[in-house]
Design an enzyme around this catalytic site. Structure first.
Site, PDB file in Angstrom:
ATOM      1  N   ASP A 131      28.702  77.670  60.412  1.00 24.71           N
ATOM      2  CA  ASP A 131      30.012  77.355  60.967  1.00 24.71           C
ATOM      3  C   ASP A 131      30.374  75.935  60.536  1.00 24.71           C
ATOM      4  OD1 ASP A 131      32.230  76.747  62.536  1.00 24.71           O
ATOM      5  OD2 ASP A 131      31.459  77.761  64.323  1.00 24.71           O
ATOM      6  N   HIS A 132      31.429  75.832  59.732  1.00 29.03           N
ATOM      7  CA  HIS A 132      31.785  74.513  59.190  1.00 29.03           C
ATOM      8  C   HIS A 132      32.334  73.567  60.245  1.00 29.03           C
ATOM      9  CE1 HIS A 132      31.776  72.169  55.632  1.00 29.03           C
ATOM     10  NE2 HIS A 132      32.000  73.163  54.783  1.00 29.03           N
ATOM     11  N   ARG A 133      32.641  74.083  61.434  1.00 30.34           N
ATOM     12  CA  ARG A 133      33.047  73.194  62.523  1.00 30.34           C
ATOM     13  C   ARG A 133      31.860  72.445  63.092  1.00 30.34           C
ATOM     14  NH1 ARG A 133      35.657  77.598  66.394  1.00 30.34           N
ATOM     15  NH2 ARG A 133      33.615  78.496  65.850  1.00 30.34           N
TER      16      ARG A 133
END
Length: 492
Positions: free
Chosen positions: A462-464
């Site tokens: 998850d790039h968040r």
């Protein structure tokens, strides 16, 4: 006189609101004991057997195999005391109920007993499966009263106060749906307000009411084809088809781009396990901005280390368990990846323990059992727990708790003979490690070309939660442990 007890589909836990009847384990007229499994149902999580909290003779079953029922819907009725099902019956005492309200667990205390109440003017009529229900679709009218507490199938008693309160007393079902002994004027027993005349609508089951609500069908406009005008599922389906035909119009030019189903096309309902998987993966794609990186690693030394471990005797350590131990060590170094995102609070929630999910293929499809507290287990402990959960998955005995609560997933798709994949994150987790097949390939080893056992590792995150640097560091550490298992000694 024997007392007829109604057993409703109990609360199955984990937020499950419905289940599909897979197989009846008892027949009408059969004697059942307290806590004897009476039906096998499939939920969105697993296949489970439902035990009945009453002992006696089965007088009716509600729903044929393949029928989907909401939590709180009637399953069957039992005439308690109609047959000597235990020693207490021979003394003239009535067998006590177990108070079972959750699949697999009994309360150990009998439920409070209530007298049966018959409402004058309300007749009973049979359902398609031979069960006897009330004319308004609620099992209480003309039958046993719905008791407080566990006898109500784990649902709370709902009462309306003020004008018409006595007529609106019943049981609050799944999602707050009202399943009552009659209804207030102008309100159906399912809780939906109806047009036209007041009074109850003769409907066979809560499932029929649910179908009508979902498709916008006014039950008062239907003529039931069941006995005494009872509205059946087929009546609602017929009305839905008629409405669709009436609304059909000549296809617009843009419709030519649509893919027609064609003759002989098979439609498979997305429900049960398959439906839950579809919903979860779809939500993952909608909510998580994921990215994937991958690397090839020489697993020759890892295979040699496993052979050495198992040569010493004792329980065998699986390769998946070694990869799981590598994952827990990597997550200790990169704790941001053992987390979830609280979108409402706009916070990353870093989780204290690793509950490791792993993909297991079964006849019913792919499931993801969860190894609890994987960070506290060594390779042998991980191997034993993975073996236990895998066997339970294949036999269909996993509980809802075995399939929920994961914080990180290990996906060994190499067992299907493929080298690589870009897996979808198991929402609401933040990352997943994929492992391809280990196959002999040409590899430069110590400056010379050699045949080595090579595996492709893919990492979706998850790039968040993190950037490429953290994800790359995690994957590189995993690859180093695969290539040089001695690296793990630092964390043991």
């Amino acid at each position: 006189m024997p007392e007829v007890k109604e057993f409703r589909l109990p609360d199955l836990g984990e937020g499950l609101t419905e289940a599909e009847i897979v197989r009846w384990l008892v027949e009408v007229g059969e004697v059942v004991a307290v806590d004897q499994p009476v039906v096998e149902v499939e939920t969105a999580k697993a296949m489970v057997e439902v035990p009945c909290p009453y002992g006696g003779v089965v007088t009716a079953r509600f729903g044929a195999e393949g029928t989907e029922l909401p939590v709180g819907a009637p399953l069957l009725t039992v005439a308690v005391g109609a047959s000597p099902v235990d020693a207490s019956a021979s003394t003239g005492e009535e067998p006590e109920a177990s108070g079972n309200v959750l699949v697999g667990y009994g309360t150990g205390a009998p439920a409070a007993r209530r007298r049966r109440v018959r409402r004058p003017g309300v007749g009973a009529s049979p359902t398609p499966d031979g069960a006897v229900g009330s004319a308004d679709g609620s099992a209480a009218a003309g039958g046993p009263a719905v008791p407080d507490g566990p006898e109500a199938g784990g649902h709370r008693r709902a009462r309306s106060y003020g004008p018409g309160a006595a007529a609106a007393e019943g049981v609050a079902g799944a999602g707050g749906e009202f399943v009552g002994r009659g209804a207030a004027p102008g309100v159906a027993a399912g809780g939906s307000r109806l047009s036209g005349s007041t009074g109850p609508v003769p409907v066979v089951s809560p499932l029929v009411r649910k179908m009508a609500r979902e498709h916008g069908v006014d039950l008062r406009e239907l003529t039931g084809t069941g006995r005494d005008g009872l509205i059946l599922r087929a009546d609602v389906e017929r009305a839905v088809r008629a409405a669709a035909d009436a609304a059909a119009a000549p296809p617009a030019p843009a419709a030519a781009t649509a893919v027609p189903a064609g003759e002989g096309a098979e439609r498979i309902p997305l429900r049960g396990l398959r439906g839950a998987v579809a919903e979860k993966l779809g939500r993952s794609r909608r909510e998580i901005p994921d990215a994937t990186c991958w690397v090839d690693a020489d697993a020759t030394e890892l295979l040699a280390a496993r052979r050495a471990m198992n040569a010493g005797g004792g329980p065998k350590v699986s390769l998946l368990a070694l990869l799981a131990r590598i994952c827990t060590a990597a997550l200790a170094r990169y704790p941001d990846l053992n987390s979830t995102v609280d979108t409402e609070a706009r916070e990353i929630v870093r989780l204290p323990g690793v509950h490791l999910g792993f993909a297991a293929q079964t006849e019913r499809g792919l499931v993801v059992p969860v190894v609890r507290d994987a960070h506290l287990r060594n390779a042998a402990g991980l191997s034993a727990e993975i073996a236990r959960l895998t066997e339970a998955a294949r036999s269909g005995t996993l509980t809802p708790a075995d399939l929920t609560g994961g914080t990180f997933t290990l996906n060994n798709y190499g067992v299907f003979g493929v080298d690589g994949s870009t897996p979808i994150i198991n929402h609401p987790e933040a990352a997943m490690l994929g492992v391809g097949r280990i196959a002999p390939k040409p590899w430069v080893h110590q400056g010379e070309l050699a045949v080595r056992h090579v595996v492709q590792l893919s990492f979706t995150f998850d790039h968040r939660v993190c950037d490429g640097g953290t994800a790359g560091g995690f994957l590189r550490y995993v690859a180093d442990c695969v290539e040089q298992p001695a690296v793990l000694l630092r964390s043991l």
